[in-house]
Every structure is written in structure tokens, then in C-alpha cells.
Design a protein around this motif. Structure first.
Motif, PDB file in Angstrom:
ATOM      1  N   ARG A  98      38.660  17.799 -12.869  1.00  0.00           N
ATOM      2  CA  ARG A  98      38.248  16.376 -12.349  1.00  0.00           C
ATOM      3  C   ARG A  98      36.994  16.564 -11.363  1.00  0.00           C
ATOM      4  NH1 ARG A  98      42.528  13.392 -13.006  1.00  0.00           N
ATOM      5  NH2 ARG A  98      44.842  14.057 -13.240  1.00  0.00           N
ATOM      6  N   PHE A  99      36.496  15.275 -11.379  1.00  0.00           N
ATOM      7  CA  PHE A  99      35.402  15.088 -10.437  1.00  0.00           C
ATOM      8  C   PHE A  99      35.108  13.599  -9.958  1.00  0.00           C
ATOM      9  CE2 PHE A  99      30.521  15.026 -10.101  1.00  0.00           C
ATOM     10  CZ  PHE A  99      30.284  15.911  -8.943  1.00  0.00           C
ATOM     11  N   GLU A 100      34.094  13.118  -9.878  1.00  0.00           N
ATOM     12  CA  GLU A 100      33.834  11.824  -9.379  1.00  0.00           C
ATOM     13  C   GLU A 100      34.645  10.672 -10.103  1.00  0.00           C
ATOM     14  OE1 GLU A 100      31.574   8.666  -7.227  1.00  0.00           O
ATOM     15  OE2 GLU A 100      32.169  10.791  -6.965  1.00  0.00           O
ATOM     16  N   ASP A 101      34.942  10.757 -11.453  1.00  0.00           N
ATOM     17  CA  ASP A 101      35.536   9.668 -12.044  1.00  0.00           C
ATOM     18  C   ASP A 101      36.846   9.582 -11.660  1.00  0.00           C
ATOM     19  OD1 ASP A 101      33.226   8.933 -13.787  1.00  0.00           O
ATOM     20  OD2 ASP A 101      33.378  10.695 -14.700  1.00  0.00           O
ATOM     21  N   SER A 102      37.842  10.738 -11.496  1.00  0.00           N
ATOM     22  CA  SER A 102      38.930  10.729 -10.803  1.00  0.00           C
ATOM     23  C   SER A 102      39.077   9.918  -9.670  1.00  0.00           C
ATOM     24  CB  SER A 102      39.532  12.221 -10.683  1.00  0.00           C
ATOM     25  OG  SER A 102      39.999  12.715 -12.007  1.00  0.00           O
ATOM     26  N   THR A 103      38.140  10.390  -8.642  1.00  0.00           N
ATOM     27  CA  THR A 103      38.164   9.466  -7.514  1.00  0.00           C
ATOM     28  C   THR A 103      38.156   8.005  -7.576  1.00  0.00           C
ATOM     29  OG1 THR A 103      37.005  11.259  -6.487  1.00  0.00           O
ATOM     30  CG2 THR A 103      36.969   9.276  -5.292  1.00  0.00           C
ATOM     31  N   ARG A 104      37.088   7.689  -8.509  1.00  0.00           N
ATOM     32  CA  ARG A 104      37.006   6.146  -8.992  1.00  0.00           C
ATOM     33  C   ARG A 104      38.173   5.674  -9.505  1.00  0.00           C
ATOM     34  NH1 ARG A 104      32.103   3.722  -8.172  1.00  0.00           N
ATOM     35  NH2 ARG A 104      30.593   4.897  -7.331  1.00  0.00           N
ATOM     36  N   ALA A 105      38.794   6.508 -10.522  1.00  0.00           N
ATOM     37  CA  ALA A 105      40.106   5.957 -10.895  1.00  0.00           C
ATOM     38  C   ALA A 105      41.275   5.923 -10.199  1.00  0.00           C
ATOM     39  CB  ALA A 105      40.422   6.790 -12.448  1.00  0.00           C
ATOM     40  N   TYR A 106      41.621   6.979  -9.170  1.00  0.00           N
ATOM     41  CA  TYR A 106      42.897   7.035  -8.632  1.00  0.00           C
ATOM     42  C   TYR A 106      42.750   6.289  -7.286  1.00  0.00           C
ATOM     43  CZ  TYR A 106      45.215  10.371 -11.519  1.00  0.00           C
ATOM     44  OH  TYR A 106      45.711  11.152 -12.557  1.00  0.00           O
ATOM     45  N   GLN A 107      41.646   6.625  -6.505  1.00  0.00           N
ATOM     46  CA  GLN A 107      41.444   5.755  -5.281  1.00  0.00           C
ATOM     47  C   GLN A 107      40.908   4.282  -5.554  1.00  0.00           C
ATOM     48  OE1 GLN A 107      40.843   9.430  -5.391  1.00  0.00           O
ATOM     49  NE2 GLN A 107      42.819   8.990  -4.036  1.00  0.00           N
ATOM     50  N   GLY A 108      40.248   4.072  -6.588  1.00  0.00           N
ATOM     51  CA  GLY A 108      40.173   2.645  -7.009  1.00  0.00           C
ATOM     52  C   GLY A 108      41.520   2.021  -7.230  1.00  0.00           C
ATOM     53  N   ALA A 109      42.259   2.671  -8.004  1.00  0.00           N
ATOM     54  CA  ALA A 109      43.466   2.186  -8.336  1.00  0.00           C
ATOM     55  C   ALA A 109      44.548   1.717  -7.061  1.00  0.00           C
ATOM     56  CB  ALA A 109      44.468   2.805  -9.209  1.00  0.00           C
ATOM     57  N   ALA A 182      34.744   4.795 -19.413  1.00  0.00           N
ATOM     58  CA  ALA A 182      34.392   5.224 -20.676  1.00  0.00           C
ATOM     59  C   ALA A 182      33.550   4.244 -21.292  1.00  0.00           C
ATOM     60  CB  ALA A 182      35.435   5.778 -21.538  1.00  0.00           C
ATOM     61  N   GLN A 183      33.918   2.896 -21.169  1.00  0.00           N
ATOM     62  CA  GLN A 183      33.293   2.075 -21.724  1.00  0.00           C
ATOM     63  C   GLN A 183      31.907   1.658 -21.201  1.00  0.00           C
ATOM     64  OE1 GLN A 183      35.093  -1.969 -21.382  1.00  0.00           O
ATOM     65  NE2 GLN A 183      34.280  -2.670 -23.341  1.00  0.00           N
ATOM     66  N   SER A 184      31.807   1.850 -19.855  1.00  0.00           N
ATOM     67  CA  SER A 184      30.594   1.560 -19.337  1.00  0.00           C
ATOM     68  C   SER A 184      29.443   2.577 -19.283  1.00  0.00           C
ATOM     69  CB  SER A 184      30.902   1.330 -17.712  1.00  0.00           C
ATOM     70  OG  SER A 184      31.605   0.218 -17.144  1.00  0.00           O
ATOM     71  N   HIS A 185      29.862   3.901 -19.493  1.00  0.00           N
ATOM     72  CA  HIS A 185      29.141   5.157 -19.770  1.00  0.00           C
ATOM     73  C   HIS A 185      29.467   5.856 -21.093  1.00  0.00           C
ATOM     74  CE1 HIS A 185      28.090   4.551 -15.456  1.00  0.00           C
ATOM     75  NE2 HIS A 185      29.202   4.337 -15.412  1.00  0.00           N
ATOM     76  N   PRO A 186      28.984   5.130 -22.212  1.00  0.00           N
ATOM     77  CA  PRO A 186      29.390   5.786 -23.417  1.00  0.00           C
ATOM     78  C   PRO A 186      28.634   6.943 -23.816  1.00  0.00           C
ATOM     79  CG  PRO A 186      28.193   3.751 -23.861  1.00  0.00           C
ATOM     80  CD  PRO A 186      28.472   3.901 -22.234  1.00  0.00           C
TER      81      PRO A 186
END
Length: 221
Positions: A98-109, A182-186
Motif C-alpha cells: 500500500r502507498f499513495e493509490d490506497s489513500t486515493r481509493a479509500y479516503q476518496g471513497a 489503473a485506467q488513468s495510469h496504464p
């Protein structure tokens, strides 16, 4: 940076721990200079923050969204300063659960605005991004069944995080945010189906990791 920075992401119960262990064992077997860590909790101070962030509090009080977000980035700032950046500067492979993408996924949700995530990301990361992010993708219905089985086998007191018991709709939002990332950063993100057999998932991950290591000058077969 002269090293290689790899992160493993995914919803609860997607098999991150298993695949991170398998990948780290393979890299050690190859003799690569390796640092394995996690967020939150990749430093001594971070472990205290992890307890505050993820455990259930006896008082019943929960963090407001802004406080939770700041604590996650405080953990990340310390982790980057004391573990990740020094290891990369020494030419090591850094593997992080886990790193930055988890923050964007979980806190964004959880409703944190993208603008707030962008500002903190710019402040803390200062442009550093993983060389490769593996997102283990799975339907939340199945992943939460896995979590339930795991927690029953370990005992309720060993439940991994308080997110385990979040509503199904929340986990659906988290998954959708991972898919959007994933779609934004293939070029950076490898989306790997996590419901496949464990060996097949491992092979799919290695198919993305091996060329990256070779291109960075690490000798791998």
C-alpha cells in the motif's frame, strides 16, 4: 533515484500479503538488494500511527475525514524520508504494501475531495511515484468473504483493519477508484485479476516486474 519502487495495492482480501511475500522471496532468492515495507506502519513512529488509524477505539470515537487523511500523509512523509528515499538512492528494490493509490481509493471513497488529495500528494511525494504499481482486482463480495474466513480462523481480535467491517457499498467505491486509477495510469499500473489461482496471479505479477528490473540494470531471468 537509482532504485526500483514497486507497490502492491487492492481491496481487502485480495491476496496482497500472499503475493507480496511470494514476490519478496523471489527477489531475495535472486540476490537483489531489497527493502520490504508497508503503509501505514513502515517506521517505528508509523506503527503508532497505524494503531491509531486502523484499530477500533474503546471510546467509540472515530477520526473525522480530514484528521484521518492528515495522519495517513504524516505516516507517508516519515516513511519516505527514513525508508523509501534512502533505499532508492542506494539502488535498492523497494517493495511496499500500500502507498499513495490506497489513500486515493479509500479516503476518496470516504468523500475526501480530489483537490485535497492532490495538494497533500504534491507536498509529501514531491513528484516521486512508484516505478510499478500492481493492483490486485477482485469483486468486493468475494474479497469480503475471504476476509470473513480469515478473521474467523484467526479470531475477531486479529481482524486486520477496521475497514474490514465497512459496508459493501464502501468497498465497491474503493474498487471502482482503483479501477479508475489503473485506467488513468496504464504505464505505471498493472491490473491483475486476484480471483485467479495464486500461482497464476504470481506469474502475472512477475511478467510485469521482471522487465522493469531488467531495464533498471538488475540481472533477472
Amino acid at each position: 533515484m537509482r532504485g526500483v519502487f514497486i507497490t502492491i495495492e487492492g481491496v481487502e482480501g485480495s491476496g496482497k500479503s500472499t503475493q507480496l511475500l511470494r514476490l519478496s522471496e523471489r527477489l531475495r532468492h535472486l540476490g537483489l538488494p531489497l527493502v520490504v515495507s508497508k503503509e501505514p506502519g513502515g517506521t517505528a513512529l508509523g506503527r503508532e500511527l497505524r494503531r491509531l488509524l486502523l484499530e477500533r477505539h474503546a471510546s467509540g470515537e472515530t477520526w473525522c475525514a480530514d484528521a484521518e487523511l492528515l495522519l495517513f500523509y504524516a505516516d507517508r512523509a516519515q516513511h519516505l524520508e527514513t525508508v523509501i528515499r534512502p533505499a532508492l538512492a542506494e539502488g535498492k528494490v523497494v517493495l511496499v504494501d500500500r502507498f499513495e493509490d490506497s489513500t486515493r481509493a479509500y479516503q476518496g471513497a470516504s468523500g475526501v475531495p480530489e483537490a485535497a488529495l492532490d495538494r497533500l500528494s504534491e507536498l509529501v511525494l514531491r513528484g516521486l511515484r512508484p516505478s510499478l504499481t500492481v493492483v490486485l482486482d477482485m469483486d468486493p463480495e468475494l474479497s469480503l468473504q475471504r476476509v470473513e474466513v480469515r478473521n474467523l480462523s484467526l479470531g475477531a481480535e486479529f481482524a486486520e483493519t477496521r475497514f474490514d467491517n465497512a459496508a459493501l457499498e464502501f468497498h465497491r467505491k474503493v474498487r471502482n477508484r482503483f479501477l479508475a486509477i489503473a485506467q488513468s495510469h496504464p504505464g505505471r499500473v498493472a491490473l491483475v485479476p486476484a480471483r485467479d489461482p495464486v500461482d497464476q496471479v504470481e506469474a502475472a505479477i512477475w511478467a510485469r516486474v521482471a522487465p522493469l528490473l531488467r531495464s533498471a540494470g538488475f540481472g533477472v531471468d
